[in-house]
Design a protein around this motif. Sequence first.
Motif, mmCIF file in Angstrom:
data_model
loop_
_atom_site.group_PDB
_atom_site.id
_atom_site.type_symbol
_atom_site.label_atom_id
_atom_site.label_comp_id
_atom_site.label_asym_id
_atom_site.label_seq_id
_atom_site.Cartn_x
_atom_site.Cartn_y
_atom_site.Cartn_z
ATOM 1 N N THR A 3 11.114 15.128 2.212
ATOM 2 C CA THR A 3 11.139 16.158 1.575
ATOM 3 C C THR A 3 11.016 17.265 1.071
ATOM 4 N N ASP A 20 11.408 3.856 1.557
ATOM 5 C CA ASP A 20 10.556 5.233 0.975
ATOM 6 C C ASP A 20 10.649 5.037 -0.784
ATOM 7 N N THR A 23 6.552 4.900 -0.850
ATOM 8 C CA THR A 23 6.251 6.309 -0.597
ATOM 9 C C THR A 23 6.556 6.851 -1.650
ATOM 10 N N LEU A 24 7.495 6.972 -2.461
ATOM 11 C CA LEU A 24 7.878 8.563 -3.560
ATOM 12 C C LEU A 24 7.652 7.904 -4.672
ATOM 13 N N PHE A 29 7.336 10.488 -7.961
ATOM 14 C CA PHE A 29 9.049 10.253 -8.611
ATOM 15 C C PHE A 29 8.907 9.698 -9.691
ATOM 16 N N VAL A 32 15.755 9.316 -8.960
ATOM 17 C CA VAL A 32 16.107 9.783 -7.623
ATOM 18 C C VAL A 32 17.961 9.820 -7.976
ATOM 19 N N CYS A 52 14.434 1.492 -6.128
ATOM 20 C CA CYS A 52 14.411 2.028 -7.592
ATOM 21 C C CYS A 52 13.710 1.450 -9.173
ATOM 22 N N LEU A 89 14.487 13.461 -7.513
ATOM 23 C CA LEU A 89 14.524 13.607 -5.754
ATOM 24 C C LEU A 89 15.300 13.593 -5.760
ATOM 25 N N TYR A 91 19.235 12.590 -2.344
ATOM 26 C CA TYR A 91 18.690 12.564 -1.046
ATOM 27 C C TYR A 91 19.688 12.897 -0.828
#
Length: 164
Positions: A3, A20, A23-24, A29, A32, A52, A89, A91
């Motif tokens: 990131t 992931d 972790t986010l 976070f 997304v 999510c 975030l 991506y």
Amino acid sequence: MQTLPITPSFSVADQIDERDIDTLAAAGFKSVICNRPDSEGGTPSERIRAACERHGMKFFLQPVGYGGLDVADGDTFGRILQQCDEPALGYCRSGRRTTALWAIAAAPLAGVPAVLQRAARIGIGLEELSPVLVRSAARSDPPYAPRSDPAGRERFTRLWIGER
């Protein structure tokens, strides 16, 4: 997954997978944004969306290719940012196209030199997008942060442009 923070409220990353998201979420976070078309490979966006949702995070999908990005793509990205809870975030394959979308959306309120400098700080050069950035920056009233909505404009500026 790496990131890269653009602002205190917005970071970009290369391709992520559903593992992931744990972790986010642990990192705080709340939203997304996927800018990678599923046809490019990697974890399908629906699996990221499901991960999510399991964590109570918002998920947005704006799949675009890097070639041909224009002001309308930045407008869509700006509208998505206005719906995000922070931190967010975005991506794609490398983080470059998400950074480009952020730059196009931020240019009307931050200016072209500032967005190019911010992108360069995280190691992403966007000079070839200068014509699009100049067209975007020429607009003083972007649709996702219009002058007629001072609170929305202030929120966009504070969260998605605010200096780190």
